[in-house]
Design a protein around this motif. Structure first.
Motif, PDB file in Angstrom:
ATOM      1  N   PRO A   1      -5.206  -3.588  -8.045  1.00 45.13           N
ATOM      2  CA  PRO A   1      -6.244  -4.271  -8.212  1.00 45.13           C
ATOM      3  C   PRO A   1      -6.855  -4.896  -6.890  1.00 45.13           C
ATOM      4  O   PRO A   1      -8.157  -5.252  -7.109  1.00 45.13           O
ATOM      5  N   VAL A   2      -6.436  -5.097  -5.913  1.00 44.12           N
ATOM      6  CA  VAL A   2      -6.972  -5.596  -4.595  1.00 44.12           C
ATOM      7  C   VAL A   2      -7.315  -4.292  -3.760  1.00 44.12           C
ATOM      8  O   VAL A   2      -6.446  -3.418  -3.604  1.00 44.12           O
ATOM      9  N   HIS A   3      -8.382  -4.356  -3.168  1.00 50.78           N
ATOM     10  CA  HIS A   3      -8.733  -3.233  -1.958  1.00 50.78           C
ATOM     11  C   HIS A   3      -7.452  -3.149  -1.029  1.00 50.78           C
ATOM     12  O   HIS A   3      -6.954  -4.060  -0.676  1.00 50.78           O
ATOM     13  N   PRO A   4      -7.078  -1.778  -0.677  1.00 52.00           N
ATOM     14  CA  PRO A   4      -6.191  -1.756   0.219  1.00 52.00           C
ATOM     15  C   PRO A   4      -6.323  -2.224   1.806  1.00 52.00           C
ATOM     16  O   PRO A   4      -5.061  -2.728   2.230  1.00 52.00           O
ATOM     17  N   ARG A   5      -7.331  -2.781   2.141  1.00 49.94           N
ATOM     18  CA  ARG A   5      -7.504  -3.237   3.496  1.00 49.94           C
ATOM     19  C   ARG A   5      -6.614  -4.770   3.404  1.00 49.94           C
ATOM     20  O   ARG A   5      -6.294  -5.228   4.589  1.00 49.94           O
TER      21      ARG A   5
ATOM     22  N   ALA B   1      -3.601   9.750  -1.799  1.00 48.18           N
ATOM     23  CA  ALA B   1      -2.520   9.133  -1.253  1.00 48.18           C
ATOM     24  C   ALA B   1      -3.342   8.428   0.106  1.00 48.18           C
ATOM     25  O   ALA B   1      -2.899   7.422   0.532  1.00 48.18           O
ATOM     26  N   LEU B   2      -4.228   9.124   0.665  1.00 43.84           N
ATOM     27  CA  LEU B   2      -4.927   8.613   1.969  1.00 43.84           C
ATOM     28  C   LEU B   2      -5.745   7.338   1.371  1.00 43.84           C
ATOM     29  O   LEU B   2      -5.509   6.380   2.277  1.00 43.84           O
ATOM     30  N   ASP B   3      -6.306   7.311   0.128  1.00 45.07           N
ATOM     31  CA  ASP B   3      -6.932   6.128  -0.117  1.00 45.07           C
ATOM     32  C   ASP B   3      -6.137   4.947  -0.753  1.00 45.07           C
ATOM     33  O   ASP B   3      -6.292   3.628  -0.964  1.00 45.07           O
ATOM     34  N   TYR B   4      -4.697   5.126  -0.976  1.00 49.20           N
ATOM     35  CA  TYR B   4      -3.865   4.128  -1.408  1.00 49.20           C
ATOM     36  C   TYR B   4      -3.721   3.070  -0.587  1.00 49.20           C
ATOM     37  O   TYR B   4      -3.370   1.863  -0.776  1.00 49.20           O
ATOM     38  N   VAL B   5      -3.753   3.133   0.904  1.00 49.62           N
ATOM     39  CA  VAL B   5      -3.406   2.040   1.847  1.00 49.62           C
ATOM     40  C   VAL B   5      -4.709   2.519   3.076  1.00 49.62           C
ATOM     41  O   VAL B   5      -5.323   3.462   3.049  1.00 49.62           O
TER      42      VAL B   5
ATOM     43  N   TYR C   1      -0.393  -5.693  -2.070  1.00 51.11           N
ATOM     44  CA  TYR C   1      -0.150  -4.439  -3.270  1.00 51.11           C
ATOM     45  C   TYR C   1       0.846  -5.072  -4.152  1.00 51.11           C
ATOM     46  O   TYR C   1       2.010  -6.212  -3.786  1.00 51.11           O
ATOM     47  N   GLU C   2       0.686  -4.797  -5.430  1.00 50.61           N
ATOM     48  CA  GLU C   2       1.334  -5.140  -6.627  1.00 50.61           C
ATOM     49  C   GLU C   2       2.579  -4.087  -7.099  1.00 50.61           C
ATOM     50  O   GLU C   2       3.420  -4.815  -7.666  1.00 50.61           O
ATOM     51  N   HIS C   3       2.300  -2.976  -6.811  1.00 51.37           N
ATOM     52  CA  HIS C   3       3.156  -1.911  -7.489  1.00 51.37           C
ATOM     53  C   HIS C   3       4.010  -1.430  -6.584  1.00 51.37           C
ATOM     54  O   HIS C   3       3.758  -1.161  -5.211  1.00 51.37           O
ATOM     55  N   GLU C   4       5.432  -1.320  -6.943  1.00 48.23           N
ATOM     56  CA  GLU C   4       6.398  -0.724  -6.013  1.00 48.23           C
ATOM     57  C   GLU C   4       6.040   0.630  -5.267  1.00 48.23           C
ATOM     58  O   GLU C   4       6.513   0.896  -4.209  1.00 48.23           O
TER      59      GLU C   4
END
Length: 188
Positions: A53-57, A97-101, A61-64
């Protein structure tokens, strides 16, 4: 202290040949001797379509699955993406995967080992080079392109390189080393 290189298998679909290519490159990188090379399979992370829910920058992170992916990405000094070309494009699993973090990728070099048909995955790798610059990564101009991938996989599923592929792999690793060392002071 050796620089850590993560060799990332980017395809996650059943029947993929990426693991065979990545195992070869992993062994090649280990024999190169300049990196602490580790093989990473995107399929192991089971990343759904981006769901934080929150921008990766912000790194909140909420999910494992995101936390595990973040730790993996943060642990490396450089990356090699072993990537197919799907319809002239990168695999969606890599884009996701690139956009996740975000910060975890910053100020690190990356290279591409691409494979496919006649073009050897070059069109996908070119698009990926553009993408990673938005993550403050330094993509290498050098790369490994493997055209006619099925002709390089034997009946037991083992990838076989040739002199041209090996030469390209050495050049890529040498350049990654230069950039990983040069960018190290920029990382927090």
């Amino acid at each position: 202290m050796s620089l850590k290189l993560h060799i990332i298998i980017c395809s996650t679909r059943p029947g993929r040949v990426g693991p065979a290519v990545a195992r070869w490159f992993h062994e090649f990188a280990r024999s190169h001797g300049k990196f602490d090379a580790k093989l990473i399979d995107l399929a192991d992370f089971k990343l759904p379509l981006y769901d934080e829910p929150v921008h990766p920058r912000m790194q909140q992170y909420e999910h494992e699955h995101t936390k595990r992916w973040s730790e993996s990405v943060a642990a490396a000094d450089a990356y090699v993406f072993v990537t197919p070309e799907y319809n002239y494009s990168p695999p969606p699993s890599l884009v996701n995967a690139l956009d996740y973090v975000y910060r975890e990728w910053n100020y690190k070099p990356c290279g591409f080992v691409s494979y496919g048909g006649v073009a050897g995955g070059l069109r996908a790798a070119q698009m990926e080079r553009l993408h990673v610059t938005t993550l403050k990564m330094m993509p290498m101009m050098e790369g490994v392109a493997i055209p006619g991938i099925t002709s390089h996989i034997d009946d037991s599923g083992v990838f076989g390189s040739d002199e041209h592929i090996d030469s390209s792999a050495k050049t890529l690793l040498d350049e990654l080393l230069r950039w990983a060392e040069a960018l190290r002071p920029m990382r927090p």
